[in-house]
Motif scaffolding. Structure first.
Motif, short mmCIF file in Angstrom:
data_model
loop_
_atom_site.label_atom_id
_atom_site.label_comp_id
_atom_site.label_asym_id
_atom_site.label_seq_id
_atom_site.Cartn_x
_atom_site.Cartn_y
_atom_site.Cartn_z
N ALA A 1 44.54 43.48 22.18
CA ALA A 1 45.33 42.19 21.92
C ALA A 1 46.80 42.71 21.90
O ALA A 1 47.59 41.88 22.29
CB ALA A 1 44.91 42.12 20.49
N VAL A 2 47.08 44.02 21.79
CA VAL A 2 48.60 44.28 21.71
C VAL A 2 48.77 44.34 23.35
O VAL A 2 49.91 43.91 23.52
CB VAL A 2 48.65 45.82 21.08
CG1 VAL A 2 50.24 46.40 21.40
CG2 VAL A 2 48.32 45.76 19.61
N GLN A 3 47.92 44.74 24.15
CA GLN A 3 48.04 45.00 25.50
C GLN A 3 48.45 43.55 26.07
O GLN A 3 49.32 43.30 27.02
CB GLN A 3 47.06 45.50 26.16
CG GLN A 3 47.22 45.95 27.67
CD GLN A 3 48.33 46.78 27.74
OE1 GLN A 3 48.59 47.86 26.95
NE2 GLN A 3 49.32 46.80 28.70
N ARG A 4 47.63 42.70 25.53
CA ARG A 4 47.88 41.15 26.11
C ARG A 4 49.31 40.43 25.56
O ARG A 4 49.89 39.94 26.32
CB ARG A 4 46.61 40.31 25.46
CG ARG A 4 45.17 40.44 26.21
CD ARG A 4 44.31 39.46 25.87
NE ARG A 4 44.24 39.09 24.50
CZ ARG A 4 43.32 39.76 23.73
NH1 ARG A 4 42.25 40.42 24.66
NH2 ARG A 4 43.08 39.76 22.39
N LEU A 5 49.46 41.15 24.27
CA LEU A 5 51.06 40.39 23.86
C LEU A 5 51.88 41.28 24.90
O LEU A 5 53.22 40.58 25.23
CB LEU A 5 50.96 40.98 22.46
CG LEU A 5 50.36 40.13 21.38
CD1 LEU A 5 50.56 40.93 20.05
CD2 LEU A 5 50.66 38.75 21.38
N ARG A 6 51.86 42.51 25.26
CA ARG A 6 52.98 42.99 26.03
C ARG A 6 53.15 42.06 27.49
O ARG A 6 54.13 42.39 28.02
CB ARG A 6 52.47 44.35 26.60
CG ARG A 6 52.45 45.32 25.42
CD ARG A 6 51.98 46.78 25.90
NE ARG A 6 52.26 47.89 24.88
CZ ARG A 6 53.47 48.44 24.55
NH1 ARG A 6 54.66 47.93 25.59
NH2 ARG A 6 53.54 49.10 23.76
N THR A 7 52.01 41.39 27.95
CA THR A 7 52.31 40.59 29.09
C THR A 7 52.87 39.22 28.73
O THR A 7 53.43 38.57 29.78
CB THR A 7 50.96 40.31 29.85
OG1 THR A 7 50.11 39.40 28.98
CG2 THR A 7 50.26 41.77 30.09
#
Length: 328
Positions: free
Chosen positions: A254-260
């Motif tokens: 989820a954090v990785q998706r937010l980074r995009t």
């Protein structure tokens, strides 16, 4: 908050004789820090104005700057004059000492919170927390330990008075919902001084024909809901300690998706939020290493800071949820 407290920075700057100043009660129990005085005395530029209580000429904020001026051989100093009473002067001193370059130690902040709770019992936990630089939950705990009769209303940071009695606020919300069914959750929440989620609960209870003043889940929901899982304990160094919650790969994803997300990635505040979320995405083995790495002599401080951080994240989550669109 007292209006003059809120606009002290707008008060005119005057120049006062050092000999005209008096010593006031300080929220800092450690007294004058000689090394800090020497550092200030070495500064070539003029230091920010001190704050002086006009009725008594006592220094509210700036005792180190006064000492530094005397050390440099100066006879005058720039100042702002505050006209409020003694209790408000103490609040101002605490707020100033929390914010500037020699912040108050936590022990002094807690003692200051105790006094402010006694002198301003109508102030909300959040308002006192904003003055003392502590988490609202810590202020609430200090208030509980202090005891005494609770105020009928609390004044928040926005200056609005709200009843402390939660049942009264729920009653007012139910009346607004009944008389104005088209009002949104947020509109009712703002009018009554409660969260949109509480308004939602009141509205749902009215629709089900239940008592809107009741709190907690309905009986049917309690009967059907699974019992919460017990928090596992493990023994370490002869004491029981709660095992940190299991890390989920979904959390990291989820954090990785937010980074995009460009809305977060391309703004300064967004990048800071992503950094904080990444720092708090910790795997089980890392938690264990962090726990084992805390020295015994500073464990109590680390534990309290962790609780304060958790409290701030919880309040952050509530504030973010309140900005979500109202559910139908």
């Amino acid at each position: 908050m007292n209006t003059e407290l809120g606009r002290v920075e707008d008060l005119p700057v005057v120049r006062l004789e050092l000999t005209a100043l008096k010593t006031s009660e300080s929220a800092r129990r450690g007294g004058i820090d000689a090394e800090h005085v020497e550092r200030l005395a070495a500064v070539r530029e003029e230091l920010p104005p001190i704050i002086v209580h006009r009725p008594t000429m006592a220094v509210i904020d700036g005792r180190h700057r006064v000492r530094a001026a005397a050390l440099r051989g100066a006879t005058t100093i720039t100042a702002r004059l505050f006209q409020g009473d003694g209790d408000d002067a103490f609040v101002l001193a605490v707020r100033a000492n929390v914010a500037h370059g020699l912040p108050l130690p936590m022990a002094d902040r807690k003692r200051a919170a105790e006094r402010i709770i006694a002198s301003h019992p109508q102030w909300s936990d959040r308002m006192i927390a904003s003055v003392t630089g502590m988490a609202p939950g810590t202020v609430a705990e200090i208030r509980r330990r202090a005891g005494g009769a609770p105020a009928a209303v609390r004044v928040g940071q926005d200056g609005r008075s709200r009843p402390v009695d939660g049942a009264e606020r729920r009653r007012r919300a139910s009346e607004l919902i009944s008389s104005n069914p088209d009002m949104s959750l947020r509109q009712v929440a703002r009018a009554v001084g409660i969260s949109p989620e509480t308004v939602r609960d009141v509205r749902n209870r009215l629709h089900r024909g239940e008592d809107p003043l009741a709190t907690g889940r309905p009986a049917a929901a309690r009967d059907s809901a699974p019992a919460p899982a017990a928090v596992p304990l493990t023994l370490r160094a002869g004491r029981a300690a709660a095992v940190p919650p299991r890390w989920s790969a979904d959390q990291g994803a989820a954090v990785q998706r937010l980074r995009t997300d460009p809305a977060l990635r391309l703004s300064e505040t967004g990048r800071r939020l992503l950094m904080l979320l990444s720092l708090h995405t910790v795997k089980p083995g890392e938690w264990e290493a962090l726990i084992d790495g805390v020295p015994t002599h500073c464990g109590a401080v680390v534990a309290q800071l962790a609780r304060d951080c958790a409290q701030r994240w919880a309040e952050f989550a509530v504030s973010v949820e309140r900005q979500l669109p109202d559910a139908s």
